[in-house]
Scaffold this active site. Sequence first.
Site, PDB file in Angstrom:
ATOM      1  N   LYS A 208       0.858  -1.199   0.000  1.00 49.23           N
ATOM      2  CA  LYS A 208       0.000   0.000   0.000  1.00 49.23           C
ATOM      3  C   LYS A 208       0.890   1.243   0.000  1.00 49.23           C
ATOM      4  O   LYS A 208       1.697   1.442   0.906  1.00 49.23           O
ATOM      5  CB  LYS A 208      -0.898  -0.019   1.249  1.00 49.23           C
ATOM      6  CG  LYS A 208      -1.668   1.288   1.483  1.00 49.23           C
ATOM      7  CD  LYS A 208      -2.615   1.178   2.679  1.00 49.23           C
ATOM      8  CE  LYS A 208      -3.253   2.520   3.032  1.00 49.23           C
ATOM      9  NZ  LYS A 208      -4.134   2.447   4.221  1.00 49.23           N
TER      10      LYS A 208
ATOM     11  N   LYS B 186     -10.256  12.297   8.810  1.00 52.16           N
ATOM     12  CA  LYS B 186      -9.765  11.817  10.100  1.00 52.16           C
ATOM     13  C   LYS B 186      -9.752  12.960  11.113  1.00 52.16           C
ATOM     14  O   LYS B 186      -9.663  14.125  10.732  1.00 52.16           O
ATOM     15  CB  LYS B 186      -8.320  11.312   9.945  1.00 52.16           C
ATOM     16  CG  LYS B 186      -8.191  10.003   9.240  1.00 52.16           C
ATOM     17  CD  LYS B 186      -6.742   9.529   9.241  1.00 52.16           C
ATOM     18  CE  LYS B 186      -6.577   8.237   8.487  1.00 52.16           C
ATOM     19  NZ  LYS B 186      -7.289   7.093   9.098  1.00 52.16           N
TER      20      LYS B 186
ATOM     21  N   ASP C  38       1.615   5.905   5.814  1.00 54.86           N
ATOM     22  CA  ASP C  38       0.633   5.020   5.181  1.00 54.86           C
ATOM     23  C   ASP C  38       1.152   4.378   3.886  1.00 54.86           C
ATOM     24  O   ASP C  38       0.415   3.673   3.201  1.00 54.86           O
ATOM     25  CB  ASP C  38      -0.675   5.787   4.943  1.00 54.86           C
ATOM     26  CG  ASP C  38      -1.906   4.906   5.132  1.00 54.86           C
ATOM     27  OD1 ASP C  38      -1.763   3.813   5.707  1.00 54.86           O
ATOM     28  OD2 ASP C  38      -2.995   5.318   4.683  1.00 54.86           O
TER      29      ASP C  38
ATOM     30  N   ARG D 198      -7.593  -0.353   0.786  1.00 61.42           N
ATOM     31  CA  ARG D 198      -8.106  -1.564   0.139  1.00 61.42           C
ATOM     32  C   ARG D 198      -8.549  -1.289  -1.292  1.00 61.42           C
ATOM     33  O   ARG D 198      -8.507  -2.177  -2.139  1.00 61.42           O
ATOM     34  CB  ARG D 198      -9.249  -2.155   0.985  1.00 61.42           C
ATOM     35  CG  ARG D 198     -10.458  -1.285   1.087  1.00 61.42           C
ATOM     36  CD  ARG D 198     -11.376  -1.686   2.229  1.00 61.42           C
ATOM     37  NE  ARG D 198     -10.850  -1.266   3.527  1.00 61.42           N
ATOM     38  CZ  ARG D 198     -11.463  -1.494   4.689  1.00 61.42           C
ATOM     39  NH1 ARG D 198     -12.619  -2.149   4.715  1.00 61.42           N
ATOM     40  NH2 ARG D 198     -10.932  -1.070   5.813  1.00 61.42           N
TER      41      ARG D 198
HETATM   42  N1  BES Z   1      -4.296   4.253   7.057  1.00 62.79           N
HETATM   43  C1  BES Z   1      -5.397   3.872   7.836  1.00 62.79           C
HETATM   44  C2  BES Z   1      -5.090   2.771   8.837  1.00 62.79           C
HETATM   45  C3  BES Z   1      -4.051   3.026   9.892  1.00 62.79           C
HETATM   46  C4  BES Z   1      -4.424   3.225  11.206  1.00 62.79           C
HETATM   47  C5  BES Z   1      -2.711   2.980   9.579  1.00 62.79           C
HETATM   48  C6  BES Z   1      -3.455   3.405  12.164  1.00 62.79           C
HETATM   49  C7  BES Z   1      -1.742   3.179  10.552  1.00 62.79           C
HETATM   50  C8  BES Z   1      -2.116   3.381  11.849  1.00 62.79           C
HETATM   51  C9  BES Z   1      -6.526   3.378   6.941  1.00 62.79           C
HETATM   52  O1  BES Z   1      -6.586   3.883   5.662  1.00 62.79           O
HETATM   53  C10 BES Z   1      -7.793   3.775   7.594  1.00 62.79           C
HETATM   54  O2  BES Z   1      -8.049   4.925   7.699  1.00 62.79           O
HETATM   55  N2  BES Z   1      -8.552   2.787   8.028  1.00 62.79           N
HETATM   56  C11 BES Z   1      -9.795   3.010   8.659  1.00 62.79           C
HETATM   57  C12 BES Z   1     -10.737   2.027   8.054  1.00 62.79           C
HETATM   58  C13 BES Z   1     -12.148   2.250   8.375  1.00 62.79           C
HETATM   59  C14 BES Z   1     -12.664   3.530   7.797  1.00 62.79           C
HETATM   60  C15 BES Z   1     -12.920   1.078   7.827  1.00 62.79           C
HETATM   61  C16 BES Z   1      -9.639   2.785  10.144  1.00 62.79           C
HETATM   62  O3  BES Z   1      -8.842   1.940  10.535  1.00 62.79           O
HETATM   63  O4  BES Z   1     -10.285   3.464  10.916  1.00 62.79           O
HETATM   64 ZN    ZN Z   2      -4.772   4.546   4.895  1.00 62.91          ZN
HETATM   65 ZN    ZN Z   3      -7.701   5.726   5.549  1.00 66.09          ZN
END
Ligand code: BES
Ligand code: ZN
Ligand code: ZN
Length: 499
Positions: free
Chosen positions: A263, A275, A286, A349
């Site tokens: 990724k 966020k 990321d 994803r």
């Molecule tokens: N990049 C984040 C995940 C992440 C979290 C990476 C903490 C490193 C440390 C990912 O793209 C994301 O935002 N995931 C969401 C998914 C959700 C919206 C289904 C999450 O984990 O909240």
């Molecule tokens: Zn992400």
């Molecule tokens: Zn994200």
Amino acid sequence: MNFQVVETVISKHSLIIPFITKDLEKKLIVLIEQFALPPALLSDFKAGADEVIALYTHTHATIEKIILLGLGESFSAQSLQKSMRLLVNKQKEKLGQNVVIDLGKIYPQDAATNEDEISKCVESCVSGALLATYNIGKFKTKDNPPSSFPENYTFVLPKNLHETAQDAIRKGEILASTQQHIFDLVNLPVNHLNSLQLAEFAENAGKEYNFSVRVLHLEEIKNLGMGGLIAINQGSDTPATFIIMEYKPVTDKPLKKIGLVGKGVTFDTGGISIKDSDGMWQMKCDMAGAATVIGTVEAVARLQLPVHLIGIVPSTDNMINGKAICPGDIVHTYSGLTIEIEDTDAEGRVILADGLAYLHKNFEPDVMIDLATLTGACVVSLGYHAAGLFTHNDELAAQLSKAGEQTNERVWRLPLWDDYDKYIKSDMGDVKNFGGRPAGAITAAKFLEKFVNKHTAWAHLDIAGVAFGDSAFSNARSATGYGLRLLVAYIENGIKSSV
Ligand code: BES
Ligand code: ZN
Ligand code: ZN
């Protein structure tokens, strides 16, 4: 920095002696006699993990200081690497220019000549000493004095172990330098590392270390129908890139074909599903999956391992502007499947969908492994101590688990039962990119599964908790380099078991 192996040392140096607690007293008594050291050493030094005592030997012809380094009760290559890294980083001024390492006190006597063990120890010391020199403060204009790390490291070993030790030195150097490249990529913020710069980094690595790199730019990405990558990129001012790396040594022997996908989100704001600003800066990490994939291809090419390795990186940031993707949007992916976007923060994803499908269709690898900082839910499940491992293949799970134990880059398997499919069922499209909060790491993996075309040896590693973490070498969180050593060990184990 110089590493060498000799039988005897004649120049002045500091002597580092790593110890484990086993038979400590016996070994210390020998040392005390040999160098006329104070007997109080026996009660003062316990060889606990990372315990350090420096002794001054003004009477000795060549040894100026003896540094006792504790490794704790049981010793592993990884703990030796960590202790060396801490010692060299924190006590660099005390070590002087010339360091000699005596590995003889780590082992029970009978194992001291074991080639495998010596090799692992030498490699760990070299890696530790090199990693210790990593400078995270590259943008500091003040308070950045030139570092005074030791220049020469010498291992004293019998002649019959010199070749083994030289190979271990080379491997230690390659892994540490590649790991430092990964540190750089992951630590760099998006204003210094965007998708174009990440691709350029891969191209330069390919030229330097002899692997092929092809970068697809936005036009081609559109022409190929990679709608997932385009969708996430459409809110950005920086065009996406799709990096294809390939390392294939010339040989008559059949090679296992391993495909990696990383990724490459250079910054994740979350998009319209934005966020919270608390800690958002960390989302520069990321693209850690991408960095590990690029690094693994680099290291495998430099080590010239007999394997056919493909590395795929879809890269973009996840930004917001008037064109940004909206919750509810329908996206047409490279695989032909459609995705309903429910949450624009589940972007990883969506781009991996194109990466995985492209890898499968164009390379038909024997094994597919993707690495992604994919879900906060994985961090909730496993904390900062293991990556989430998802695969239907028990053998691949066992192999990755073994490599994880060997390198202390651990993985822990989570299920891929079809019961979780209902969470990502879309009314309008084939699948939706958000499955709700419960089992978030698993529903993300179930989503990816749709894009590997039922490949029987696919594994997904969710590295959100392990790629960027607390460290003894930085105040805030920073890159860990997780995954490089895991994947190299996995590939090497596979090569060993096939001959
Ligand atoms: N990049 C984040 C995940 C992440 C979290 C990476 C903490 C490193 C440390 C990912 O793209 C994301 O935002 N995931 C969401 C998914 C959700 C919206 C289904 C999450 O984990 O909240
Ligand atoms: Zn992400
Ligand atoms: Zn994200």
